[in-house]
Design a protein around this motif. Structure first.
Motif, PDB file in Angstrom:
ATOM      1  N   UNK A 253      99.327  22.821 -38.888  1.00  0.00           N
ATOM      2  CA  UNK A 253      98.052  23.359 -38.430  1.00  0.00           C
ATOM      3  C   UNK A 253      97.344  24.059 -39.574  1.00  0.00           C
ATOM      4  N   UNK A 254      96.098  23.675 -39.808  1.00  0.00           N
ATOM      5  CA  UNK A 254      95.301  24.300 -40.841  1.00  0.00           C
ATOM      6  C   UNK A 254      95.502  23.736 -42.243  1.00  0.00           C
ATOM      7  N   UNK A 255      96.413  22.760 -42.381  1.00  0.00           N
ATOM      8  CA  UNK A 255      96.661  22.159 -43.703  1.00  0.00           C
ATOM      9  C   UNK A 255      96.711  20.639 -43.580  1.00  0.00           C
ATOM     10  N   UNK A 256      95.581  20.017 -43.262  1.00  0.00           N
ATOM     11  CA  UNK A 256      95.554  18.567 -43.007  1.00  0.00           C
ATOM     12  C   UNK A 256      95.966  17.709 -44.202  1.00  0.00           C
ATOM     13  N   UNK A 257      95.932  18.268 -45.409  1.00  0.00           N
ATOM     14  CA  UNK A 257      96.324  17.479 -46.580  1.00  0.00           C
ATOM     15  C   UNK A 257      97.815  17.159 -46.581  1.00  0.00           C
TER      16      UNK A 257
ATOM     17  N   UNK B 252     101.993  17.039 -33.726  1.00  0.00           N
ATOM     18  CA  UNK B 252     102.235  15.598 -33.699  1.00  0.00           C
ATOM     19  C   UNK B 252     101.184  14.960 -32.800  1.00  0.00           C
ATOM     20  N   UNK B 253     100.589  13.882 -33.262  1.00  0.00           N
ATOM     21  CA  UNK B 253      99.620  13.134 -32.455  1.00  0.00           C
ATOM     22  C   UNK B 253     100.082  11.683 -32.383  1.00  0.00           C
ATOM     23  N   UNK B 254     100.132  11.150 -31.169  1.00  0.00           N
ATOM     24  CA  UNK B 254     100.504   9.751 -30.970  1.00  0.00           C
ATOM     25  C   UNK B 254      99.219   8.975 -30.709  1.00  0.00           C
ATOM     26  N   UNK B 255      99.032   7.912 -31.476  1.00  0.00           N
ATOM     27  CA  UNK B 255      97.811   7.120 -31.423  1.00  0.00           C
ATOM     28  C   UNK B 255      98.124   5.671 -31.072  1.00  0.00           C
TER      29      UNK B 255
ATOM     30  N   UNK C  40      98.396  10.995 -26.997  1.00  0.00           N
ATOM     31  CA  UNK C  40      98.810  12.347 -26.639  1.00  0.00           C
ATOM     32  C   UNK C  40      99.188  13.154 -27.863  1.00  0.00           C
ATOM     33  N   UNK C  41      99.324  14.466 -27.672  1.00  0.00           N
ATOM     34  CA  UNK C  41      99.695  15.376 -28.756  1.00  0.00           C
ATOM     35  C   UNK C  41     100.851  16.267 -28.323  1.00  0.00           C
ATOM     36  N   UNK C  42     101.558  16.811 -29.319  1.00  0.00           N
ATOM     37  CA  UNK C  42     102.606  17.794 -29.058  1.00  0.00           C
ATOM     38  C   UNK C  42     102.601  18.798 -30.198  1.00  0.00           C
ATOM     39  N   UNK C  43     102.925  20.032 -29.879  1.00  0.00           N
ATOM     40  CA  UNK C  43     102.971  21.093 -30.884  1.00  0.00           C
ATOM     41  C   UNK C  43     104.390  21.640 -30.926  1.00  0.00           C
TER      42      UNK C  43
END
Length: 128
Positions: free
Chosen positions: A37-41, A74-77, A89-92
């Motif tokens: 979170x907050x560090x997409x790189x 985590x994001x499932x696409x 869906x997403x999970x944290x």
């Protein structure tokens, strides 16, 4: 310190977009992204698995420069070959779940943003 993340697999994946438009013929071609979170790189992505609602990736990644206290998202696409990919869906996963246990975290996360009444899960392993 680096953090080892293994995206093991998922179960019960359902693409609500397939029900709204028959564009994908009901199939799911899933992949997972993970980021701090907050560090997409520092994001990584698994490979796409064709036509799998219960996929097994066993994808291993290492996140360098992990800072204690940071959560993983985590994001499932669904890979849509004709247009934009759809979120399944997403999970944290909060750091308290894997930083304070010697063995780290090994388990299933419930996905949210899946659509009404849909129960989908992502299995991951995370350790220092």
């Amino acid at each position: 310190a680096p953090l080892k993340v293994i995206v093991v697999g998922a179960r019960g994946l359902f693409n609500a977009h397939c029900m709204q438009s028959n564009a994908t013929g009901g199939r799911i071609d899933p992949y997972v992204t993970c980021e701090i979170m907050g560090r997409p790189k520092l994001r990584f992505k698994t490979k796409v698995l064709a036509n799998k609602s219960d996929p097994e990736w066993n994808f291993v990644a290492e996140i360098p420069d992990y800072i204690l206290g940071e959560s993983l998202v985590f994001s499932v696409w669904h890979r849509n070959w004709m247009a934009r990919d759809f979120l399944i869906g997403r999970a944290k996963l909060k750091s308290a779940k894997f930083c304070h246990a010697a063995a780290g975290f090994d388990g299933e996360l419930s996905l949210f943003e899946t659509g009404r009444g849909i129960k989908s899960y992502l299995r991951v392993k995370v350790h220092k």
